[in-house]
Design an enzyme around this catalytic site. Structure first.
Site, PDB file in Angstrom:
ATOM      1  N   LYS A 269       9.736   1.748  -1.528  1.00 59.23           N
ATOM      2  CA  LYS A 269       9.703   2.882  -1.132  1.00 59.23           C
ATOM      3  C   LYS A 269      11.103   3.770  -1.126  1.00 59.23           C
ATOM      4  O   LYS A 269      12.043   3.006  -1.027  1.00 59.23           O
ATOM      5  CB  LYS A 269       9.081   3.090   0.304  1.00 59.23           C
ATOM      6  N   ARG A 343      -5.048  -2.209   0.895  1.00 58.90           N
ATOM      7  CA  ARG A 343      -6.376  -2.744   0.266  1.00 58.90           C
ATOM      8  C   ARG A 343      -6.312  -4.104  -0.173  1.00 58.90           C
ATOM      9  O   ARG A 343      -7.379  -4.584  -0.188  1.00 58.90           O
ATOM     10  CB  ARG A 343      -6.603  -1.752  -0.730  1.00 58.90           C
TER      11      ARG A 343
END
Length: 485
Positions: A269, A343
């Site tokens: 990030k 996920r």
């Protein structure tokens, strides 16, 4: 702080009485009674526009008569209050009373006119929101000792003790959620979450199971393990069982994403605001908070909480873009972006949950920035494979004033997850990112009724007001209470 009910503002014993003042029209009965005791000062202040009665405006009138409480005037505006404005009013009351030197505070709740809320529902919400206003993140500043409130007893006008208990327990759960969320990543690790589960087990007598990396490897949970591979912090699957229902009754299950810090892994990030990625475990934190609220309320239902806990870090051992990992279900996943890790931990947990033969499963996750783009910070996004689960969550959100919005889960979106090298990719491209994330999860929920809550926009606030919100503990608590026998 003890929270209790009282029936009549004229007879209540308190050091401070909170009364509500509309910007125009007649004063509510409790406010009018208080106005008589201070020789019409409230009416005069409103007529002179010193106190206009605008929403959440406050003014303290210290007691000048021995035996009479001080008064805190709180404005409610011209019309019946919306949920948003009631929250503003409750926050203003809480901010004021926790800073004042009064031990016993009473709130004349009958003076509130609220849209679409009956008295019992308002008792629950006021008890929750007023208690939440007292939350402080303590333990890391030298000045923390100065923040302790003087309030010992909070009295709320009302008649329904059960409604009060729900509000107080929800606030307790919300505070627990916020505390976990606000902790720094060097404190709140997967092992720390495991220890908090053990503490809940000891406090409330619930059964706790902790699956370490060895056990998860034996079960074939390689997708979950792939996320934590780059970290020195071991991953855990944490399972908590509340058994308040019949012995043979299938449980309702909540599953929380517990990424205690998310660097993005190899798909790193940007540095700006990366500190806020300590909040990537707020799904797990909300499940912890809901478990605490349910344990305090003791409803007649069976409830299992599952936490998929890992830290997502880059290292020589970390999963790389393009790697293919096998899930517990046997399906394979091409990891196209290691920053779509939520996920990956949830899918193995969703497969593990099958063994409980659940009545319903709701997973809660700070899953996608795309949900923030779609819904902002007002509504949590909801997806479901059964409409009755979605409807029950909508009703719970309405009761709790904890908003959500149902999003699509059309079959046509599934093709975006196609992969040349595995059964599926872990991302579906730039379009409908929140939808394709839910589609990915849905592939592991075929054996039970399921819903997914994407709380990326609602779990915390950034910027100068940075902090965990405690959402959606209210919604989840109401949902489970609606399932109690």
């Amino acid at each position: 702080m003890k929270t209790q009910l009282f029936n009549n503002a004229a007879d209540v014993q308190a050091d401070l009485l909170v009364v509500f003042v509309p910007s125009e029209g007649e004063l509510p009965a409790a406010t009018a009674q208080a106005d008589e005791k201070v020789q019409g000062q409230i009416t005069a202040l409103r007529e002179q526009t010193v106190f206009k009665g605008s929403v959440a405006q406050t003014l303290l009138l210290p007691s000048v008569v021995e035996g009479q409480p001080a008064l805190l005037l709180v404005g409610t505006g011209k019309d019946a209050l919306s949920d948003m404005n009631v929250k503003k009013v409750a926050a203003a009351v809480g901010t004021q009373i926790k800073s004042l030197p009064y031990a016993n505070v009473a709130v004349a709740a009958s003076g509130l006119s609220v849209k679409d809320r009956d008295a019992d529902n308002m008792t629950t919400l006021l008890a929750q929101w007023l208690n939440e206003a007292f939350y402080e993140f303590l333990g890391f500043k030298q000045s923390d000792a100065e923040k302790v409130s003087k309030v010992e007893t909070l009295q709320i006008e009302g008649t329904n003790e059960d409604a009060l208990k729900v509000g107080v327990a929800t606030a307790s759960g919300s505070a627990f959620t916020r505390q976990l969320g606000n902790l720094p990543g060097n404190v709140c690790t997967p092992a720390y979450l495991a220890s908090k589960a053990q503490h809940l087990g000891e406090e409330f007598g619930i059964d706790i199971e902790l699956l370490d990396e060895t056990k998860m490897d034996e079960l074939g949970m390689h997708c979950l393990l792939s996320v934590g591979r780059g970290s020195d912090q071991p991953s855990y699957l944490i399972v908590m069982h509340y058994r308040g229902g019949k012995e043979d009754e299938a449980p309702h299950v909540l599953l929380g994403k517990g990424i205690t810090f998310d660097t993005g892994g190899i798909s790193l990030k940007p540095g700006a605001k990366m500190d806020e990625m300590k909040y990537d475990m707020c799904g797990a934190a909300s499940v912890f908070g809901t478990m605490k609220a349910i344990c305090e309320l003791k409803p007649a239902l069976n409830f299992t909480a599952v936490i998929a806990a890992a830290e997502n870090m880059p290292s020589a051992r970390a999963t790389k873009p393009g790697d293919v990992v096998r899930t517990m279900s046997g399906k394979t996943v091409e990891v196209l972006n290691t920053d779509a890790e939520g996920r990956l931990v949830l899918c193995d947990a969703l497969t593990y949950i099958e063994r409980f033969k659940p009545q319903s499963v709701v997973d809660i996750a700070t899953l996608t920035g795309a949900c923030i783009v779609a819904l902002g910070s007002v509504n949590s996004g909801m997806y479901a494979n059964k409409q009755d689960v979605a409807d029950a969550l909508k009703a719970a959100g309405s009761d709790a004033a904890d908003k959500l919005w149902q999003m699509p889960l059309d079959e046509e979106y599934q093709q975006q997850l196609d992969s040349n090298f595995a059964d599926m990719g872990n991302i579906g491209g730039p379009e409908a990112g929140s939808v394709t994330a839910a589609c990915f999860l849905s592939r592991f929920t075929e054996s039970y009724p399921w819903a997914h809550l994407d709380i990326a926009g609602t779990a915390w606030t950034g910027g100068a007001a940075k902090g965990a919100s405690g959402r959606p503990v209210g919604l989840l608590t109401q949902y489970l209470l609606s399932k109690a026998n």
